[in-house]
Design an enzyme around this catalytic site. Structure first.
Site, PDB file in Angstrom:
ATOM      1  N   ARG A 108       0.854  -1.193   0.000  1.00 25.17           N
ATOM      2  CA  ARG A 108       0.000   0.000   0.000  1.00 25.17           C
ATOM      3  C   ARG A 108       0.888   1.242   0.000  1.00 25.17           C
ATOM      4  O   ARG A 108       1.832   1.332   0.780  1.00 25.17           O
ATOM      5  CB  ARG A 108      -0.899  -0.007   1.230  1.00 25.17           C
ATOM      6  CG  ARG A 108      -1.803   1.207   1.362  1.00 25.17           C
ATOM      7  CD  ARG A 108      -2.576   1.147   2.666  1.00 25.17           C
ATOM      8  NE  ARG A 108      -3.471   0.011   2.698  1.00 25.17           N
ATOM      9  CZ  ARG A 108      -3.925  -0.552   3.832  1.00 25.17           C
ATOM     10  NH1 ARG A 108      -3.521  -0.085   5.002  1.00 25.17           N
ATOM     11  NH2 ARG A 108      -4.753  -1.568   3.785  1.00 25.17           N
ATOM     12  N   ARG A 163      -1.212   6.865   9.713  1.00 30.05           N
ATOM     13  CA  ARG A 163      -1.444   6.363   8.355  1.00 30.05           C
ATOM     14  C   ARG A 163      -1.417   7.534   7.371  1.00 30.05           C
ATOM     15  O   ARG A 163      -1.077   8.661   7.721  1.00 30.05           O
ATOM     16  CB  ARG A 163      -2.784   5.625   8.299  1.00 30.05           C
ATOM     17  CG  ARG A 163      -2.890   4.424   9.243  1.00 30.05           C
ATOM     18  CD  ARG A 163      -1.983   3.279   8.844  1.00 30.05           C
ATOM     19  NE  ARG A 163      -2.132   2.103   9.690  1.00 30.05           N
ATOM     20  CZ  ARG A 163      -3.020   1.122   9.501  1.00 30.05           C
ATOM     21  NH1 ARG A 163      -3.861   1.186   8.488  1.00 30.05           N
ATOM     22  NH2 ARG A 163      -3.064   0.094  10.320  1.00 30.05           N
ATOM     23  N   LYS A 187      -3.433   1.893  15.055  1.00 32.44           N
ATOM     24  CA  LYS A 187      -3.330   2.817  13.928  1.00 32.44           C
ATOM     25  C   LYS A 187      -3.889   4.184  14.312  1.00 32.44           C
ATOM     26  O   LYS A 187      -4.753   4.305  15.189  1.00 32.44           O
ATOM     27  CB  LYS A 187      -4.068   2.257  12.713  1.00 32.44           C
ATOM     28  CG  LYS A 187      -5.532   1.950  12.933  1.00 32.44           C
ATOM     29  CD  LYS A 187      -6.102   1.208  11.736  1.00 32.44           C
ATOM     30  CE  LYS A 187      -7.527   0.743  12.007  1.00 32.44           C
ATOM     31  NZ  LYS A 187      -8.057  -0.061  10.893  1.00 32.44           N
ATOM     32  N   LYS A 244      -5.149   7.970  12.502  1.00 31.79           N
ATOM     33  CA  LYS A 244      -5.552   8.530  11.216  1.00 31.79           C
ATOM     34  C   LYS A 244      -5.814  10.029  11.313  1.00 31.79           C
ATOM     35  O   LYS A 244      -6.521  10.480  12.216  1.00 31.79           O
ATOM     36  CB  LYS A 244      -6.793   7.803  10.692  1.00 31.79           C
ATOM     37  CG  LYS A 244      -6.552   6.313  10.431  1.00 31.79           C
ATOM     38  CD  LYS A 244      -7.785   5.617   9.904  1.00 31.79           C
ATOM     39  CE  LYS A 244      -7.485   4.164   9.567  1.00 31.79           C
ATOM     40  NZ  LYS A 244      -8.680   3.457   9.042  1.00 31.79           N
ATOM     41  N   CYS A 304     -15.006  -2.257   0.373  1.00 32.78           N
ATOM     42  CA  CYS A 304     -13.643  -2.712   0.654  1.00 32.78           C
ATOM     43  C   CYS A 304     -13.346  -3.925  -0.214  1.00 32.78           C
ATOM     44  O   CYS A 304     -14.259  -4.556  -0.757  1.00 32.78           O
ATOM     45  CB  CYS A 304     -13.508  -3.060   2.130  1.00 32.78           C
ATOM     46  SG  CYS A 304     -14.397  -4.563   2.605  1.00 32.78           S
ATOM     47  N   CYS A 343      -8.633 -10.635   1.840  1.00 38.14           N
ATOM     48  CA  CYS A 343      -8.623 -10.156   3.224  1.00 38.14           C
ATOM     49  C   CYS A 343      -8.929 -11.304   4.182  1.00 38.14           C
ATOM     50  O   CYS A 343      -9.986 -11.952   4.070  1.00 38.14           O
ATOM     51  CB  CYS A 343      -9.628  -9.025   3.420  1.00 38.14           C
ATOM     52  SG  CYS A 343      -9.677  -8.412   5.127  1.00 38.14           S
ATOM     53  N   CYS A 398     -16.429  -7.080   6.707  1.00 43.75           N
ATOM     54  CA  CYS A 398     -16.294  -7.351   8.138  1.00 43.75           C
ATOM     55  C   CYS A 398     -16.586  -6.063   8.889  1.00 43.75           C
ATOM     56  O   CYS A 398     -16.727  -4.999   8.289  1.00 43.75           O
ATOM     57  CB  CYS A 398     -14.895  -7.882   8.454  1.00 43.75           C
ATOM     58  SG  CYS A 398     -13.618  -6.609   8.604  1.00 43.75           S
ATOM     59  N   CYS A 458     -13.475  -0.510   6.809  1.00 42.48           N
ATOM     60  CA  CYS A 458     -12.492   0.163   5.952  1.00 42.48           C
ATOM     61  C   CYS A 458     -13.127   1.084   4.913  1.00 42.48           C
ATOM     62  O   CYS A 458     -12.517   2.075   4.517  1.00 42.48           O
ATOM     63  CB  CYS A 458     -11.605  -0.873   5.260  1.00 42.48           C
ATOM     64  SG  CYS A 458     -10.541  -1.774   6.412  1.00 42.48           S
TER      65      CYS A 458
END
Length: 677
Positions: A71, A140, A224, A226, A447, A453, A492, A496
């Protein structure tokens, strides 16, 4: 090694030990990269994320055949022409053959083998790109509006500070360049001196001294983190979903004064665990431009030092703010900053922007926003988006910005090039006029989910197009064909594609089943709520028909579907649905559809059908009809069969979705005529 405020010792998870023992993200990656295994160890996989890569395997296949996703990290979504051409080439040579634009304005390459990982990553860096910090427990990709308005100082400041804030929080360890470029540190642009100085400035305990990571330390962040930056009114970045959001504040002369600051947003959650939840960011205050770096370091330090490092499901900053309350959080940030924050300044209403189509930059040149369904840049049948973009980038050397809703924006376009760019896109089967897009598709996101995934419970990207077709067909039959609303789907509950702030969110909750979230608003300033825990995909039409009927009956003028659901409330929605007789709204519709027969097609067959329809400029239902007629003529020796088939198909629907119920892996043994298509 502690900072000067020395928060109390707490229990930590095993992953904290992996980070501590990694020698600042070097091990075990450096060692395991040299062995002959096709994958990394469990510890290696965790550290690999910090370098911008996830280890994956194709869940459609038996056994585990490992590959890797890379990514990119592109503040504000900036992709220079040289980088795009490198990514395009690398995915053909080493990846899956297509690129995936993310919802955080980066690109993903899937399908890279371990032995090629170093080659691909080093080529990305040598072509003005990076993957460092695109994943892992740190900041991120910093998001910003993609629109390149040269005559709007606030947009210029948003881009400038997206880069600066990203640089401030970029990992300082030498591991990235040592491992992937053999120590060669390739720098595409000189870092701003004020950012360098701010990183080392020890404002009230925000910095660790004499270590490689002055801000993060050896444990980095609990989870994470953001960040986004935008201008007043532009909510293309979904600012309320971010850990930290900055809003550019200028004076009447267009000069930067400072930033409004929001904090505590986040969408990841876990099914059947009420301690995890989506949360909207709070208004924290205002900071002068001179203090913005210290303010960001103060927020990061608060989460770094007080965030939960034991329970990773409770480790995002949204839980810290939720547990403490906004006032306590603001007070702690002020201690690290060394002074109180100023009051949050008034802002205009937010608006969701996607910038599709042609626009003036404000300097005589144009920019062009191109819709990319679910962010997948690919060539498939008559649809040749990847090839078309490569031709355009090669010919005109245009820079690109990826948008927060995974579309592509090309800019610095001479007006004389407009016709040729449209011609290239049209010749490759790409719809470039946003008015020709299905609005439901235009405002949708999904996503990747299956097959790559490991967390996916359900399909997402591969089935959303067919689900949208079915929703559109239902709206058409109910006389609501011109309605549109924001739809987002994930495989899920991690969120995302940000489904919890969409008017209609579909969240995978099992094989071919989804949670349904309703009640957010069109401009993404209000969270949706879970309406049902598990809707089987095959029941989509019967599930939504009562809701759309109620919407049609009782909406106010100009009211959107999300606003309607929020206004009437879920109790009323459920009561109406329970008493509703299926089909009654369609009987009462001004444009009733008598022909409601259905036949199922697999998604890949439907994709071929759609491609041929575009290529031949012929309706899909006409192609289906002609194919069925030919089939029955060949298989039947009697004229009666032909006559009966023509009678069955005589009344043509407006779209093939009205005669087909497209669902994931639908058996078609009982409809073998469809196999001809």
């Amino acid at each position: 090694m502690v900072n000067t405020l020395d928060p109390p010792a707490r229990r930590v998870s095993r992953l904290e030990g992996i980070k501590e023992n990694s020698h600042f993200l070097r091990e075990p990656i450096a060692t395991e990269l040299e062995n002959d295994s096709d994958h990394f160890s469990k510890d290696g996989v965790q550290i690999l994320k910090f370098h911008g890569s996830y280890q994956q395997f194709n869940r459609d296949q038996r056994g585990k055949s490992y590959s890797f996703m890379l990514r990119t990290r592109n503040p504000g979504g900036f992709i220079p022409a040289v980088l795009y051409k490198a990514l395009d080439r690398l995915t053909d040579d080493y990846g899956s053959g297509n690129l995936r634009a993310t919802t955080r304005q980066g690109f993903q390459i899937h399908g890279i083998l371990k032995q090629n990982l170093k080659t691909v990553l080093s080529e990305i860096v040598r072509n003005m790109g990076s993957t460092l910090g695109a994943c892992g427990d740190l900041n991120r990709n910093v998001m910003a509006p993609s629109a390149p308005y040269k005559n709007r100082p606030d947009y210029v400041y948003a881009w400038e500070y997206a880069d600066k804030l990203a640089d401030l929080l970029t990992p300082q360890t030498g591991a990235y360049y040592e491992i992937w470029l053999d120590g060669e540190k390739v720098i595409s642009a000189e870092e701003d001196p004020e950012v360098k100085e701010a990183r080392q400035r020890n404002s009230h305990g925000t910095v660790f001294t004499n270590v490689e990571e002055p801000i993060y330390g050896e444990h980095y962040m609990p989870r994470k983190f953001k960040i986004c930056i935008t201008v007043p009114g532009d909510n293309s970045v979904d600012i309320y979903t971010q850990d930290v959001g900055f809003v550019v504040i200028t004076n009447d002369a267009g000069e930067l004064e400072g930033f409004n600051v929001l904090a505590g947003g986040g969408l990841g959650r876990t099914h059947n665990n009420e301690a995890t939840f989506a949360r909207k960011a709070d208004e924290i205050g205002y900071v002068d431009k001179a203090d913005v770096y210290d303010l960001l370091k103060a927020i990061v330090s608060t989460q770094r030092d007080y965030g939960d490092r034991f329970n990773r499901k409770h480790a995002r900053m949204k839980y810290l703010i939720n547990d403490w309350g906004v006032e306590k959080f603001r007070d702690q940030v002020a201690r690290y900053l060394g002074k109180p924050l100023q009051p949050f300044r008034p802002l205009p209403d937010w608006k969701y922007e996607d910038y599709l189509g042609w626009h003036e930059q404000g300097d005589g040149k144009l920019f062009f926003g191109l819709s990319v369904e679910n962010g997948r840049v690919k060539d498939e049948g008559a649809f040749q988006l990847k090839k078309a973009l490569r031709i355009i980038i090669d010919r005109f050397e245009l820079p690109m910005r990826l948008t927060p809703n995974h579309n592509v924006l090309l800019y610095e376009i001479d007006p004389a090039w407009q016709d040729e760019i449209e011609s290239i896109l049209g010749e490759h089967g790409v719809v470039f006029d946003p008015s020709q897009l299905n609005p439901l598709t235009r405002y949708s996101m999904a996503c990747p989910a299956l097959p790559t995934c490991s967390l996916a419970l359900s399909e997402s990207e591969r089935v959303l197009p067919s689900m949208i077709d079915r929703i559109q067909a239902l709206l058409d039959r109910m006389g609501l064909g011109d309605e549109h609303f924001v739809i987002r789907m994930t495989g899920c509950p991690n969120g995302c594609a940000r489904p919890y702030i969409a008017e209609l969110g579909l969240v995978g909750s099992g094989a071919e089943a989804y949670q349904v979230w309703l009640g957010a608003c069109p401009n993404q300033t209000r969270l949706s709520k879970p309406y049902t825990q598990k809707m089987p995909a095959v029941e989509l039409e019967t599930f939504f028909e009562p809701l759309f009927a109620y919407f049609k009956q009782d909406r106010t003028k100009g009211e959107s579907f999300g606003d309607f659901c929020d206004r009437v409330g879920f109790d009323q929605l459920r009561a109406f649905s329970e008493s509703y007789e299926l089909g009654s709204a369609m009987i009462a519709s001004k444009s009733p559809r008598k022909n409601r027969r259905r036949v199922s097609l697999p998604d890949e067959v439907y994709a071929d059908l759609k491609a041929h329809s575009n290529q031949e400029d012929r309706p899909m239902n006409q192609i289906v009809k002609d194919a069925l007629l030919m089939y029955f003529k060949e298989k039947s020796a009697t004229e009666a069969v032909v006559v009966e088939t023509e009678a069955l198909l005589n009344t043509e629907p407006t779209s093939v979705a009205e005669t087909m119920s497209i669902t994931e892996a639908t058996p078609i043994a009982e409809t073998t005529s469809a196999e001809l298509i």
